[in-house]
Design an enzyme around this catalytic site. Structure first.
Site, PDB file in Angstrom:
ATOM      1  CE  LYS A  21      -2.817   5.378   8.373  1.00 34.93           C
ATOM      2  NZ  LYS A  21      -2.604   3.940   8.571  1.00 34.93           N
ATOM      3  CG  ASN A  22       1.446   2.483   9.513  1.00 38.87           C
ATOM      4  OD1 ASN A  22       0.244   2.698   9.370  1.00 38.87           O
ATOM      5  ND2 ASN A  22       2.237   2.203   8.485  1.00 38.87           N
ATOM      6  NE  ARG A  56      -5.550  -5.376   9.294  1.00 41.74           N
ATOM      7  CZ  ARG A  56      -5.989  -6.614   9.171  1.00 41.74           C
ATOM      8  NH1 ARG A  56      -7.243  -6.850   8.912  1.00 41.74           N
ATOM      9  NH2 ARG A  56      -5.157  -7.640   9.283  1.00 41.74           N
ATOM     10  CB  CYS A 100      -6.697   0.683   2.315  1.00 41.70           C
ATOM     11  SG  CYS A 100      -6.294   2.413   2.650  1.00 41.70           S
ATOM     12  NE  ARG A 149      -4.540  -4.418   5.171  1.00 42.64           N
ATOM     13  CZ  ARG A 149      -4.581  -3.127   5.457  1.00 42.64           C
ATOM     14  NH1 ARG A 149      -5.652  -2.422   5.160  1.00 42.64           N
ATOM     15  NH2 ARG A 149      -3.578  -2.530   6.059  1.00 42.64           N
ATOM     16  CG  ASP A 179      -4.386 -16.262   9.934  1.00 41.21           C
ATOM     17  OD1 ASP A 179      -4.143 -15.144   9.456  1.00 41.21           O
ATOM     18  OD2 ASP A 179      -3.781 -17.297   9.603  1.00 41.21           O
ATOM     19  CG  ASP A 205       2.021   1.258   3.787  1.00 41.18           C
ATOM     20  OD1 ASP A 205       1.200   0.496   3.255  1.00 41.18           O
ATOM     21  OD2 ASP A 205       2.015   1.510   5.004  1.00 41.18           O
ATOM     22  CB  VAL A 240       3.116  -7.059   1.896  1.00 46.89           C
ATOM     23  CG1 VAL A 240       2.344  -6.893   3.209  1.00 46.89           C
ATOM     24  CG2 VAL A 240       4.620  -6.973   2.150  1.00 46.89           C
ATOM     25  NE  ARG A 246      -7.963   5.096   6.751  1.00 48.60           N
ATOM     26  CZ  ARG A 246      -7.151   4.137   6.298  1.00 48.60           C
ATOM     27  NH1 ARG A 246      -6.981   3.972   4.990  1.00 48.60           N
ATOM     28  NH2 ARG A 246      -6.499   3.354   7.126  1.00 48.60           N
TER      29      ARG A 246
END
Length: 460
Positions: free
Chosen positions: A51-52, A124, A148, A153, A156, A339, A361, A431
């Site tokens: 997915k990512n 995201r 999510c 998150r 910057d 994750d 994280v 998702r």
């Protein structure tokens, strides 16, 4: 009663004594996944594309000013469909194959620099469009992305990196507006304060069309970053060092379309591996890449899970006796992935002993423990660390998927719980997991979906 109410509210705020935490309950008038627990999973299940990685690669196709880019082994999930819609709004032609496992993109006629607000705020992954649109169009205007709710998150680092390449940034009016100088982006040496996957990807894409050399130090090393770098190289880009903490990009004049196959999803693979372990089963994860899953497999082995690697996948077997508790720290790759922090916490809730689970994280990723406690788990948390003590069994309950990976954790709990579990807010699961209930049912789970009226619907 007033004292008890104060104690409940305070426990919820601090994340301590979760058995007293308050939350909104799901209502019966919602679609849900229903699970009758207690069945061991056996057989072969195929791990789909990442997915990512796919979301980043879909952003990367924007870089190709000539030719057509084809992505293969694309997961059939809602985030991918939303990203395709966003790209179409920018003028990119995006066509799915009949089985939705491949997509063809033509980005030669990029007509807009403003992705749709409505869709961007849902996911995201849309933040990855900052770098490639800026590189192609010289400017980009983006609403702050959604996704999510798992804590801060900040983006910057994305903006800091783009500014190092010469972009000017304006965040007034609730939008991110970035503009390249008239002569275009220029290479630079950029140090990331954290090895952010998203910032590394945005810099990698923007630098691929910048003038000169860009060096990204403290770069993210995730396999998804490697996939994106390999796509850019195949398009005619010049990237070295991907998969390490220092990536060097030599900008080129233009990139062209190519065919590219997405790597397997190590998070889906890890979730399915934990499904085998928690149910006392034996699964072969066809197509899984054991090298990319090494931190996951090693942690499962510490608990006593039997792992066998093969050229075309991974076999995961319960050892036939109780699993052992082990401490887990989620951190950037090659550490244990954040994750999978929620799914492995579910597995640890049934292991012998007490484990500490720390997420370096994201700081807001333990709310799901309220739901596990409803099912009989023993857990508490403060800040970034949870303490989980194994119990003999879990009981079915109505629970909520508060985010994507929390949803997977609730399904895992339901697979092993005594009685019936109903998981609500399943749109989060959709998702990121392709045909999740269908895959689990194919290897023995008693799992199905119901609509808001309680009618059984086709597995997804």
């Amino acid at each position: 009663m007033a004292v008890e109410a104060q104690r409940q509210t305070r426990g919820s705020e601090l994340g301590l004594g979760l058995e007293f935490g308050r939350r909104m309950q799901p209502t019966p008038q919602e679609a849900r996944i229903v699970i009758q627990g207690g069945r061991a999973l056996h057989g072969t299940v195929t791990v789909g594309g990442s997915k990512n990685a796919t979301l980043a690669l879909m952003a990367g196709v924007v870089l190709a000013s000539t030719g057509v880019t084809g992505l293969k082994r694309v997961p059939r999930i809602s985030d991918i469909a939303n990203m395709a819609t966003i790209l179409r709004g920018l003028g990119v032609d995006a066509v799915f194959s009949e089985d939705h496992k491949n997509i063809r993109f033509d980005a030669t006629r990029l007509t807009s620099f403003e992705p749709s607000d409505q869709l961007v705020t849902r996911m995201r992954g849309s933040l990855q469009l900052l770098g490639p649109i800026l590189a192609r169009q010289g400017r980009v205007r983006l609403a702050p992305p959604g996704g999510c709710n798992i804590g801060a998150r900040a983006y910057d680092l994305h903006l800091k990196g783009l500014m190092a390449l010469g972009a000017t940034i304006d965040e007034s009016g609730g939008y991110i507006f970035a503009e390249a100088p008239a002569e275009g982006l220029r290479g630079a040496q950029v140090y990331l304060d954290k090895p952010s996957v998203g910032a590394t990807m945005n810099l990698l894409m923007a630098a691929s069309l910048a003038k000169g050399t860009t060096i990204i130090e403290n770069a993210a090393q995730e396999p998804d970053v490697e996939d994106l770098a390999q796509l850019i190289i195949a398009m005619g880009g010049n990237v070295v060092g991907h998969g390490t903490g220092m990536i060097t990009v030599e900008g080129v004049e233009a990139l062209h379309g190519v065919d590219f196959t997405v790597s397997p999803d190590r998070i889906e693979g890890g979730t399915l591996a934990m499904a085998a372990a928690i149910t006392g089963g034996d699964l072969f994860l066809e197509g899984a890449n054991p090298a990319q899953m090494r931190p996951i497999l090693m942690k499962l082995a510490e608990m006593g899970v039997v792992i066998e690697e093969a050229p075309n996948g991974v076999r995961v077997m319960h050892p036939g006796h109780s699993l052992k508790a082990t401490d887990v720290t989620a951190m950037p790759h090659p550490g244990f992935p954040t994750d999978l922090q929620q799914p492995i916490a579910t597995l640890l809730s049934l292991a012998e002993g007490t484990a500490m689970v720390t997420d370096t994280v994201y700081e807001g990723r333990f709310r799901y423990l309220n739901e596990l406690i409803k099912m009989g788990a023993k857990a508490r948390w403060e800040g970034r660390t949870a303490v989980i003590t194994g119990v003999g069994s879990l009981s079915g309950a109505d629970v909520e998927a508060s985010d994507l990976r929390a949803g997977a954790a609730m399904v895992l709990a339901g697979l092993v719980a005594q009685g019936t579990t109903r998981v609500f807010s399943v749109h989060h699961i959709d998702r990121g997991y392709e045909c999740f209930t269908q895959k689990l049912a194919s290897v023995g789970a008693d799992i199905w979906r119901e609509d808001e009226f309680g009618k059984r619907v086709e597995a997804v």
